[in-house]
Scaffold this motif. Structure first.
Motif, PDB file in Angstrom:
ATOM      1  N   PHE A  61       9.580 -61.956  14.085  1.00 34.80           N
ATOM      2  CA  PHE A  61       8.564 -62.749  14.108  1.00 34.80           C
ATOM      3  C   PHE A  61       8.755 -64.152  14.892  1.00 34.80           C
ATOM      4  O   PHE A  61       9.619 -64.972  14.704  1.00 34.80           O
ATOM      5  CB  PHE A  61       7.908 -63.255  12.391  1.00 34.80           C
ATOM      6  N   LEU A  62       7.840 -64.363  15.914  1.00 33.76           N
ATOM      7  CA  LEU A  62       8.026 -65.702  16.639  1.00 33.76           C
ATOM      8  C   LEU A  62       7.796 -66.803  15.986  1.00 33.76           C
ATOM      9  O   LEU A  62       6.710 -67.032  15.294  1.00 33.76           O
ATOM     10  CB  LEU A  62       7.046 -65.509  17.915  1.00 33.76           C
ATOM     11  N   ASN A  63       8.741 -67.820  15.878  1.00 31.67           N
ATOM     12  CA  ASN A  63       8.585 -68.987  15.223  1.00 31.67           C
ATOM     13  C   ASN A  63       7.444 -69.745  16.096  1.00 31.67           C
ATOM     14  O   ASN A  63       7.461 -69.637  17.140  1.00 31.67           O
ATOM     15  CB  ASN A  63      10.092 -70.122  15.362  1.00 31.67           C
ATOM     16  N   GLY A  75       1.392 -54.927   3.352  1.00 37.38           N
ATOM     17  CA  GLY A  75       0.469 -55.340   4.457  1.00 37.38           C
ATOM     18  C   GLY A  75       1.046 -55.946   5.718  1.00 37.38           C
ATOM     19  O   GLY A  75       0.481 -55.849   6.798  1.00 37.38           O
ATOM     20  N   TYR A  76       2.154 -56.541   5.473  1.00 39.03           N
ATOM     21  CA  TYR A  76       2.910 -57.169   6.719  1.00 39.03           C
ATOM     22  C   TYR A  76       3.220 -55.720   7.678  1.00 39.03           C
ATOM     23  O   TYR A  76       2.839 -55.868   8.744  1.00 39.03           O
ATOM     24  CB  TYR A  76       4.016 -57.797   6.402  1.00 39.03           C
ATOM     25  N   GLU A  77       3.801 -54.827   7.014  1.00 45.64           N
ATOM     26  CA  GLU A  77       4.022 -53.793   7.673  1.00 45.64           C
ATOM     27  C   GLU A  77       3.115 -52.807   8.351  1.00 45.64           C
ATOM     28  O   GLU A  77       3.021 -52.235   9.668  1.00 45.64           O
ATOM     29  CB  GLU A  77       5.084 -52.751   6.790  1.00 45.64           C
ATOM     30  N   GLU A  78       1.859 -52.978   7.945  1.00 43.10           N
ATOM     31  CA  GLU A  78       0.729 -52.464   8.292  1.00 43.10           C
ATOM     32  C   GLU A  78      -0.100 -53.479   9.353  1.00 43.10           C
ATOM     33  O   GLU A  78      -1.222 -52.854   9.804  1.00 43.10           O
ATOM     34  CB  GLU A  78       0.078 -51.983   7.112  1.00 43.10           C
ATOM     35  N   GLY A  79       0.334 -54.527   9.474  1.00 40.90           N
ATOM     36  CA  GLY A  79      -0.505 -55.504  10.327  1.00 40.90           C
ATOM     37  C   GLY A  79      -1.583 -56.209   9.615  1.00 40.90           C
ATOM     38  O   GLY A  79      -2.494 -56.458  10.558  1.00 40.90           O
ATOM     39  N   ASP A  80      -1.761 -56.146   8.383  1.00 44.41           N
ATOM     40  CA  ASP A  80      -3.092 -56.694   7.602  1.00 44.41           C
ATOM     41  C   ASP A  80      -3.096 -58.078   8.184  1.00 44.41           C
ATOM     42  O   ASP A  80      -2.209 -58.937   7.664  1.00 44.41           O
ATOM     43  CB  ASP A  80      -2.822 -56.384   6.380  1.00 44.41           C
ATOM     44  N   PRO A  81      -4.174 -58.619   8.697  1.00 40.95           N
ATOM     45  CA  PRO A  81      -4.499 -60.125   8.958  1.00 40.95           C
ATOM     46  C   PRO A  81      -4.417 -60.898   8.037  1.00 40.95           C
ATOM     47  O   PRO A  81      -4.081 -62.068   7.937  1.00 40.95           O
ATOM     48  CB  PRO A  81      -5.771 -59.876   9.778  1.00 40.95           C
ATOM     49  N   PHE A 117       1.312 -66.181   7.744  1.00 39.32           N
ATOM     50  CA  PHE A 117       2.710 -66.710   7.907  1.00 39.32           C
ATOM     51  C   PHE A 117       2.721 -67.857   8.780  1.00 39.32           C
ATOM     52  O   PHE A 117       2.417 -68.007   9.933  1.00 39.32           O
ATOM     53  CB  PHE A 117       3.299 -65.251   8.822  1.00 39.32           C
ATOM     54  N   ARG A 118       3.717 -68.854   8.233  1.00 41.02           N
ATOM     55  CA  ARG A 118       3.984 -69.772   8.933  1.00 41.02           C
ATOM     56  C   ARG A 118       5.618 -69.750   9.466  1.00 41.02           C
ATOM     57  O   ARG A 118       6.063 -70.740  10.043  1.00 41.02           O
ATOM     58  CB  ARG A 118       4.060 -71.227   7.972  1.00 41.02           C
ATOM     59  N   ALA A 119       6.105 -68.686   9.138  1.00 43.75           N
ATOM     60  CA  ALA A 119       7.514 -68.475   9.460  1.00 43.75           C
ATOM     61  C   ALA A 119       7.836 -67.107   9.532  1.00 43.75           C
ATOM     62  O   ALA A 119       7.084 -66.177   9.275  1.00 43.75           O
ATOM     63  CB  ALA A 119       8.542 -69.217   8.757  1.00 43.75           C
ATOM     64  N   GLY A 120       9.037 -66.475   9.961  1.00 45.50           N
ATOM     65  CA  GLY A 120       9.311 -65.238   9.774  1.00 45.50           C
ATOM     66  C   GLY A 120      11.084 -64.979  10.269  1.00 45.50           C
ATOM     67  O   GLY A 120      11.393 -66.203  10.933  1.00 45.50           O
TER      68      GLY A 120
END
Length: 497
Positions: free
Chosen positions: A69-71, A49-55, A61-64
């Motif tokens: 992924f922008l903090n 889901g992350y790779e496919e941009g699933d909202p 996400f609170r981090a990455g």
């Protein structure tokens, strides 16, 4: 991992004992810190889901990993810079210097520019239509401002006193473990920034030549060469590849060779002695990344002209600081040229003082942690290698053993990274989902960390890397932490069913 208190006096999550592995942990920062460099993705479908941009995944996400992924703190700084510097239909990314911002703007393309903010940082400003390309430069070059520097730019704590002392102590520590002098170490805001700086140095020294990537590397180590130059790629560094590379070196086609010891995630080690001999005969430098092997276990500069290291990983351990280093070999014929270029690059993209202070503190027990991780990983590897459901447990002790031993220090171990390939690919998702280990990107943390690496790093090129590069699509990469060996083996056995 040490438990610390937040500003609200709530204890930070102790990931050694309470791993972020349940579905409800999706999006939690790893570690439990505003400066975390990883994020919990507990289920296989979360990674897809992350790779496919699933909202449904990304909105949690609170981090990455900060290059991908922008903090949230840095995202607020970008919004502030856009209000200060950008025009209608424009966006910003923040950098530590004019030169770093200009590199991003140049890559973003027409209409992009660099400007200095009153907040003490520089911005690459670009049309919204160029956002994807600008963010690619943020990712590949690794020079964007950190979350701690973003805090300062937003009016938070300024660069702390003792920052210079911390940087000097880090350089001395890196040099000590590499068997070098502190003056041969250059610090950067990420491991990728270190690799990109060396790549620029090689391209400047040998204009018009391609660089070579020998064996399958961490994804962006190759992409920075392809995006900012030309690269000859050898996805499998076998004897045939080495012979072809020697031919190209002899023909003057190659300006530098990049490789890893061992490679991520296939855990192969190249024949560094033969590579070094061929490069030296051609008068071009060899660069070895020792992040996975660690400088506590291997001596990359035994053969390399320079070694790159992601200090984000084992050197830091806590998982809350991004940093990188280049260490030069003083007697390399390329040393003087590389030193001059790297000194300028270090000034362009300095390691922020707040990050340096944290990194210096966390790295004081670096060697002791690596020794403990070596011992645990060896036991875990033996368990996995003997399990009937495991087709391969890739680890340097039995993957290119002779080549790894040629680099290994007396008393050095085999590191803390194991790549797991199950016999039945269909077993990989349920194995991952059941695994009671924190799950997310990165490695080298004091807590164990797993991810379906090929899916996470190569989702947009899965067919290519599986069919042509031989990297299994269902590979699960396991970074060993400071848990007890029996505890980890029990968790793995449970997940394997």
């Amino acid at each position: 991992m040490r438990a610390m208190a937040t500003a609200h006096h709530q204890p930070m999550r102790e990931l050694l004992l309470d791993p972020a592995c349940r579905p409800e942990d999706l999006g939690q920062p790893l570690p439990d810190s505003p400066h975390a460099c990883s994020v919990a993705m507990p289920l296989w479908r979360h990674v897809v889901g992350y790779e496919e941009g699933d909202p449904a995944v990304t909105d949690a996400f609170r981090a990455g990993y900060p290059r991908f992924f922008l903090n949230p703190i840095t995202a607020r700084l970008h919004d502030a810079l856009a209000g200060e510097l950008a025009g209608e239909g424009e966006a910003c990314l923040a950098f530590p210097s004019d030169a770093a911002a200009a590199r991003c703007a140049a890559f973003a393309g027409p209409g992009a520019r660099a400007a200095k903010s009153e907040r003490g940082v520089w911005a690459a400003i670009f049309p919204e239509s160029a956002r994807k390309r600008a963010f690619a430069a943020w990712r590949y070059l690794g020079e964007g401002v950190s979350s701690r520097r973003s805090e300062a730019a937003l009016g938070g704590p300024p660069e702390p006193a003792g920052s210079g002392d911390a940087r000097r102590a880090i350089k001395a520590r890196v040099a000590e473990h590499a068997g070098r002098q502190a003056g041969e170490v250059f610090l950067f805001p990420s491991g990728m920034a270190a690799i990109a700086a060396l790549h620029r140095a090689a391209c400047a020294a040998m204009p018009g030549r391609a660089t070579a990537q020998f064996d399958f590397p961490y994804v962006d180590a190759l992409r920075v060469q392809r995006e900012f130059g030309a690269a000859q790629f050898y996805p499998v560094g076998d004897a045939a590849a080495l012979a072809d590379l020697e031919r190209r070196l002899g023909a003057g086609e190659i300006g530098a060779v990049f490789t890893e010891a061992p490679s991520n995630p296939m855990m192969r080690t190249p024949d560094a002695a033969r590579l070094a001999s061929a490069c030296r005969a051609a008068g071009i430098p060899l660069f070895i990344d020792d992040t996975i092997g660690t400088s506590a276990n291997i001596e990359a500069l035994r053969f390399a002209d320079a070694a790159t290291t992601s200090l984000t990983k084992y050197f830091n351990g806590e998982g809350d600081v991004m940093a990188g280093a280049v260490t030069l070999r003083r007697d390399s014929p390329a040393a003087d040229l590389l030193r001059q270029t790297l000194a300028a690059a270090e000034t362009d993209a300095p390691l922020w003082g707040g990050d340096a202070v944290a990194l210096e503190r966390h790295s004081r027990d670096y060697a002791a942690r690596v020794r403990r991780i070596n011992a645990t990983a060896s036991e875990v590897h033996a368990f996995l290698a003997g399990h009937p459901k495991v087709a391969a447990a890739l680890y340097p002790s039995d993957t290119s053993r002779a080549e790894f031993d040629a680099l290994r220090r007396p008393g050095g171990g085999f590191g803390g990274l194991i790549s797991i390939v199950l016999r039945d690919p269909a077993d990989a998702p349920p194995f991952y989902d059941r695994l009671r280990i924190s799950k997310g990107p990165s490695l080298g943390t004091n807590f164990s960390l797993a991810c379906p690496y090929t899916i996470l790093a190569h989702y947009d090129e899965l067919e290519y890397v599986t069919a042509q590069c031989g990297v299994p699509g269902h590979l699960v990469r396991l970074g060993i932490g400071l848990e007890e060996p029996g505890d980890l083996i029990g968790r793995l056995g449970e997940a394997l069913g």
